[in-house]
Design an enzyme around this catalytic site. Structure first.
Site, PDB file in Angstrom:
ATOM      1  N   HIS A   1       0.850  -1.189   0.000  1.00 52.14           N
ATOM      2  CA  HIS A   1       0.000   0.000   0.000  1.00 52.14           C
ATOM      3  C   HIS A   1       0.890   1.244   0.000  1.00 52.14           C
ATOM      4  O   HIS A   1       2.021   1.222   0.485  1.00 52.14           O
ATOM      5  CB  HIS A   1      -0.905   0.008   1.225  1.00 52.14           C
ATOM      6  CG  HIS A   1      -1.973  -1.036   1.177  1.00 52.14           C
ATOM      7  ND1 HIS A   1      -3.141  -0.918   1.891  1.00 52.14           N
ATOM      8  CD2 HIS A   1      -2.068  -2.211   0.495  1.00 52.14           C
ATOM      9  CE1 HIS A   1      -3.898  -1.975   1.661  1.00 52.14           C
ATOM     10  NE2 HIS A   1      -3.267  -2.771   0.819  1.00 52.14           N
TER      11      HIS A   1
ATOM     12  N   GLU B   1       0.814   3.936   1.755  1.00 57.58           N
ATOM     13  CA  GLU B   1       1.229   4.392   3.092  1.00 57.58           C
ATOM     14  C   GLU B   1       2.371   3.538   3.640  1.00 57.58           C
ATOM     15  O   GLU B   1       3.322   4.070   4.221  1.00 57.58           O
ATOM     16  CB  GLU B   1       0.037   4.334   4.065  1.00 57.58           C
ATOM     17  CG  GLU B   1      -1.144   5.175   3.647  1.00 57.58           C
ATOM     18  CD  GLU B   1      -2.175   4.414   2.815  1.00 57.58           C
ATOM     19  OE1 GLU B   1      -3.364   4.769   2.904  1.00 57.58           O
ATOM     20  OE2 GLU B   1      -1.809   3.472   2.078  1.00 57.58           O
TER      21      GLU B   1
ATOM     22  N   CYS C   1      -6.431   2.042   5.093  1.00 58.54           N
ATOM     23  CA  CYS C   1      -7.109   0.831   5.569  1.00 58.54           C
ATOM     24  C   CYS C   1      -6.665   0.561   7.009  1.00 58.54           C
ATOM     25  O   CYS C   1      -5.809   1.250   7.554  1.00 58.54           O
ATOM     26  CB  CYS C   1      -6.769  -0.356   4.662  1.00 58.54           C
ATOM     27  SG  CYS C   1      -5.060  -0.910   4.820  1.00 58.54           S
TER      28      CYS C   1
ATOM     29  N   CYS D   1      -2.843  -0.054   7.327  1.00 56.32           N
ATOM     30  CA  CYS D   1      -2.054   1.169   7.198  1.00 56.32           C
ATOM     31  C   CYS D   1      -2.280   2.100   8.390  1.00 56.32           C
ATOM     32  O   CYS D   1      -1.333   2.711   8.892  1.00 56.32           O
ATOM     33  CB  CYS D   1      -2.394   1.874   5.893  1.00 56.32           C
ATOM     34  SG  CYS D   1      -1.865   0.940   4.438  1.00 56.32           S
TER      35      CYS D   1
END
Length: 186
Positions: free
Chosen positions: A67, A69, A97, A100
């Site tokens: 991801h 992040e 999410c 993260c």
């Protein structure tokens, strides 16, 4: 006392750094990846960036670790400047999410600014008060909706490209397509 100039400065700063996160999302999108981008800012300077990876066309399975992040947090390892998480802000084009969000908390960052809500998997609305002390004591500031329409455009384009299978036929895809239709009717 409410200082309009200070508030305006904060709004402008949020938009400036969100545009940089949108650039990262554009880089991901240009490669056929899910268009999420992230920048981490400290003292008005970008100290880390990340773009989503592992979702592009031709994949038999998708990476749920790469991801934007997480990639931005990981890139902090290479910094030569001292990182002060309490003075940093994480900007991302989609609401982090749960994975993260937890990583951001563990990194010690106290403020998250995001553009587009994730109605399917967003983690920032979690009730931290019902969790263990590490999370209960994480006093987070969350700012949502900064340049939301620009981020929505990226996700709309992604879901409308043939061959993009990531989150195909998901609640997120349906929600995004409906949000775009609603915004064009206004």
């Amino acid at each position: 006392m409410f200082d309009i100039h200070e508030e305006y400065k904060k709004v402008l700063e949020n938009e400036i750094f969100m545009r940089l996160a949108l650039e990262q999302a554009g880089i991901a999108g240009a490669k056929g990846e899910f268009p999420v981008g992230c920048v981490i800012v400290q003292a008005g300077q970008v100290v880390a960036t990340g773009a989503r990876k592992g979702t592009g066309p031709g994949k038999v399975s998708f990476s749920e670790i790469d991801h934007a992040e997480i990639r931005a947090l990981k890139s902090l390892e290479g910094n030569t400047e001292k990182f002060n998480p309490k003075e940093s802000v994480l900007f991302c084009t989609m609401e982090p999410c749960l994975m993260c969000f937890a990583a951001i908390i563990l990194a010690g960052i106290k403020k998250i600014v995001y553009a587009y809500e994730d109605p399917m998997g967003g983690g920032t609305c979690c009730d931290l008060s019902s969790m263990t002390p590490l999370y209960q004591e994480a006093k987070m500031t969350i700012v949502s909706g900064v340049l939301r329409e620009k981020s929505l455009d990226l996700f709309y384009d992604f879901f409308n490209k043939e061959g993009n299978l990531y989150w195909k036929d998901s609640f997120l895809e349906r929600y995004t397509l409906e949000q775009k239709r609603s915004s064009t009717r206004k």
